[in-house]
Design a protein around this motif. Structure first.
Motif, PDB file in Angstrom:
ATOM      1  N   CYS A   1     -65.140  62.409  46.207  1.00 27.20           N
ATOM      2  CA  CYS A   1     -64.860  61.354  47.188  1.00 27.20           C
ATOM      3  C   CYS A   1     -64.426  60.068  46.493  1.00 27.20           C
ATOM      4  O   CYS A   1     -63.471  59.402  46.929  1.00 27.20           O
ATOM      5  CB  CYS A   1     -66.090  61.084  48.048  1.00 27.20           C
ATOM      6  N   LYS A   2     -65.121  59.713  45.415  1.00 22.78           N
ATOM      7  CA  LYS A   2     -64.788  58.472  44.708  1.00 22.78           C
ATOM      8  C   LYS A   2     -63.417  58.552  44.038  1.00 22.78           C
ATOM      9  O   LYS A   2     -62.794  57.511  43.776  1.00 22.78           O
ATOM     10  CB  LYS A   2     -65.868  58.163  43.672  1.00 22.78           C
ATOM     11  N   ALA A   3     -62.954  59.776  43.768  1.00 24.75           N
ATOM     12  CA  ALA A   3     -61.648  59.938  43.122  1.00 24.75           C
ATOM     13  C   ALA A   3     -60.486  59.848  44.112  1.00 24.75           C
ATOM     14  O   ALA A   3     -59.328  59.813  43.687  1.00 24.75           O
ATOM     15  CB  ALA A   3     -61.595  61.281  42.399  1.00 24.75           C
ATOM     16  N   GLN A   4     -60.792  59.790  45.418  1.00 22.77           N
ATOM     17  CA  GLN A   4     -59.721  59.763  46.419  1.00 22.77           C
ATOM     18  C   GLN A   4     -59.258  58.326  46.666  1.00 22.77           C
ATOM     19  O   GLN A   4     -59.420  57.768  47.739  1.00 22.77           O
ATOM     20  CB  GLN A   4     -60.205  60.405  47.727  1.00 22.77           C
ATOM     21  N   SER A   5     -58.655  57.737  45.667  1.00 23.77           N
ATOM     22  CA  SER A   5     -58.281  56.322  45.759  1.00 23.77           C
ATOM     23  C   SER A   5     -57.202  56.066  46.793  1.00 23.77           C
ATOM     24  O   SER A   5     -57.196  55.025  47.460  1.00 23.77           O
ATOM     25  CB  SER A   5     -57.816  55.816  44.387  1.00 23.77           C
ATOM     26  N   SER A   6     -56.265  57.008  46.973  1.00 20.92           N
ATOM     27  CA  SER A   6     -55.166  56.793  47.917  1.00 20.92           C
ATOM     28  C   SER A   6     -55.466  57.343  49.303  1.00 20.92           C
ATOM     29  O   SER A   6     -54.696  57.119  50.245  1.00 20.92           O
ATOM     30  CB  SER A   6     -53.880  57.437  47.384  1.00 20.92           C
ATOM     31  N   ARG A   7     -56.568  58.059  49.424  1.00 22.77           N
ATOM     32  CA  ARG A   7     -56.908  58.636  50.730  1.00 22.77           C
ATOM     33  C   ARG A   7     -58.422  58.647  50.871  1.00 22.77           C
ATOM     34  O   ARG A   7     -59.074  59.678  50.887  1.00 22.77           O
ATOM     35  CB  ARG A   7     -56.333  60.051  50.839  1.00 22.77           C
ATOM     36  N   ARG A   8     -58.991  57.475  50.971  1.00 23.65           N
ATOM     37  CA  ARG A   8     -60.434  57.311  50.945  1.00 23.65           C
ATOM     38  C   ARG A   8     -61.088  57.993  52.143  1.00 23.65           C
ATOM     39  O   ARG A   8     -60.585  57.930  53.271  1.00 23.65           O
ATOM     40  CB  ARG A   8     -60.776  55.819  50.947  1.00 23.65           C
TER      41      ARG A   8
ATOM     42  N   ASP B   1     -53.142  54.985  52.046  1.00 23.44           N
ATOM     43  CA  ASP B   1     -54.199  53.987  52.031  1.00 23.44           C
ATOM     44  C   ASP B   1     -54.434  53.424  53.427  1.00 23.44           C
ATOM     45  O   ASP B   1     -53.495  53.109  54.157  1.00 23.44           O
ATOM     46  CB  ASP B   1     -53.812  52.877  51.058  1.00 23.44           C
TER      47      ASP B   1
END
Length: 481
Positions: free
Chosen positions: A121-128, A19
């Motif tokens: 992209c929206k699913a990359q919560s830990s690596r935006r 993050d």
């Protein structure tokens, strides 16, 4: 939703995962020359410690293998190729596999990748995703960047001059005053030097534009979106294009243009061996064959991956090479027929490579002094980096502009022009013979000097190195909160 419609992800083992760390999404355009140069850029950025993910469709994923092997930190998101009303099913996922009449609908169809890419992209919560770097032809990624609230950077695999000309053409979409006059001049008074060219030399992207046509308007919109990017990156260097890099260009909205090239020279040799595909002949075998020839005496011949020579054109090239008595390596793409008996007749001084050739390795060999080329910009930059002079046969797109730039630099001689032209073999042979002889020495010397300037540009403290450091700083200091 079935698994075959979902993006497949290979996460890189980047130390900056987590993050709040920079994470750049790279979106290539699936054409060989476009992909090679933007993947070289990805290697440069990964080498500076940036977290990267490259988005491709399934059939293009193998082209990333050399990059991922050399830069394990790079992640890959693989997307199913979208169905499109503009394309026949199973037509191919890279322009090298397409007939020319499908290039425009292919380009328009790729915009359907925006929705699944946004979902990813929206699913990359830990690596935006914190920035998007995309090809000039994939401008549909700019609204994606806007929705994510991140900067958008446009990469052009063409020259800075051609980028500026494209910006001008896209904004005004000129029409011929005399529809039957293919030589009607198109002028660019806002660009340094006020260049002009005949209508027939414009890219098909502009010549085939039809106002109100869905594909035409989509392509124009992609360009307009790309031109609205935060900045631009080109595979070029200051010594070759000083006039177009030292001052803001109006049709690029005076935004910053980073010149990082030649990227083929900047990346490590570990990433360059299989760039664009596995060579049909091992580079070591070609080098061993070239070792038998004197410095600068060999002509390398290649017309890229998009254009197959007609039988008449191939016969002309073969006849010219045979008549010239020059040593040569001819990289022949599928669809080009080498005349029967030619290889046997020239076996003592010629090598024909069918399929993908290790072009960078060939150009860097001391025996190669000239490159007979269609003037695709990636080939031009690879030749410039190697200090090799050029015999030019521009056929379309940006190639006429590239040929003009090379002539201005004094490192090129034009032998033909046009995709359908069948040159005179005797005249071409004469030019080739002069090029490898004493008459060609001044151009070879200027090309060698340009090669030294290219090497200096990417070296520590050089113009391209400084631009790369500035770009990396911009991408690593974006707001990632």
């Amino acid at each position: 939703m079935s698994m075959d419609t979902l993006p497949q992800t290979r996460a890189g083992n980047c130390s900056c995962d987590g993050d709040g760390k920079p994470h750049v999404l790279v979106v290539p355009y699936p054409a060989q020359s476009h992909m090679i140069s933007i993947l070289d850029l990805a290697a440069l950025l990964a080498g500076r410690g940036l977290g990267l993910t490259v988005a491709v469709t399934v059939d293009n994923a193998p082209l990333l293998e050399p990059l991922v092997a050399a830069c394990p930190s790079v992640g890959v998101v693989t997307l199913p190729f979208p169905s499109s009303p503009f394309l026949p099913a199973g037509c191919g996922e890279n322009t090298k596999d397409l007939p020319g009449h499908l290039f425009r609908p292919f380009m328009a169809s790729l915009a359907a990748l925006r929705a699944p890419l946004l979902d990813w992209c929206k699913a990359q919560s830990s690596r935006r995703v914190t920035a998007i770097v995309s090809d000039l032809f994939t401008g549909w990624t700019l609204p994606l960047a806007a929705e994510l609230g991140v900067p958008h950077v446009t990469f052009s695999s063409a020259s800075a001059l051609y980028l500026a000309m494209s910006g001008s053409l896209c904004r005004r979409m000129p029409r011929r005053l005399r529809p039957d006059d293919a030589d009607e001049a198109v002028t660019f008074p806002e660009i340094p030097g006020s260049p002009s060219c005949p209508w027939r030399q414009l890219s098909w992207l502009f010549r085939q534009h039809v106002a109100g046509d869905e594909v035409s308007e989509a392509i124009r919109q992609f360009f307009l979106w790309s031109l609205d990017s935060a900045c631009f990156v080109v595979n070029s260097f200051a010594a070759l294009e000083a006039d177009f890099l030292e001052r803001p260009l109006p049709h690029l909205m005076a935004r910053r243009v980073f010149a990082l090239g030649p990227v083929s020279e900047a990346v490590s040799s570990s990433t360059s061996g299989d760039r664009g595909g596995k060579p049909a002949v091992p580079p070591a075998n070609v080098a061993a064959w070239l070792d038998a020839f004197a410095d600068g005496s060999v002509v390398y011949v290649s017309f890229g991956t998009q254009h197959a020579l007609s039988p008449a054109q191939a016969a002309c090239v073969a006849d010219a090479l045979a008549r010239s008595s020059a040593a040569f390596v001819w990289a022949v793409r599928s669809g080009t027929a080498v005349p029967e008996g030619f290889e046997a007749a020239t076996a003592s001084r010629g090598m024909v490579i069918r399929g993908w050739a290790p072009q960078v390795a060939i150009l860097r060999h001391r025996a190669v002094g000239w490159f007979l080329t269609h003037c695709g910009w990636s080939s031009v930059l690879e030749a410039a980096a190697a200090g090799v002079a050029l015999l030019t046969w521009p056929m379309g797109a940006d190639q006429f502009t590239n040929s003009w730039l090379l002539a201005q630099a004094g490192v090129a001689v034009q032998v033909a022009e046009g995709a359908d032209t069948v040159p005179d073999a005797k005249q071409m042979a004469s030019v080739i013979a002069m090029a490898v002889g004493k008459e060609g020495k001044p151009a070879r010397e200027r090309a060698a000097e340009l090669g030294r300037m290219a090497a200096a540009a990417v070296a520590q403290g050089g113009s391209s190195h400084r631009d790369l450091e500035e770009l990396v700083h911009m991408l690593t200091t974006v707001d990632v909160d």
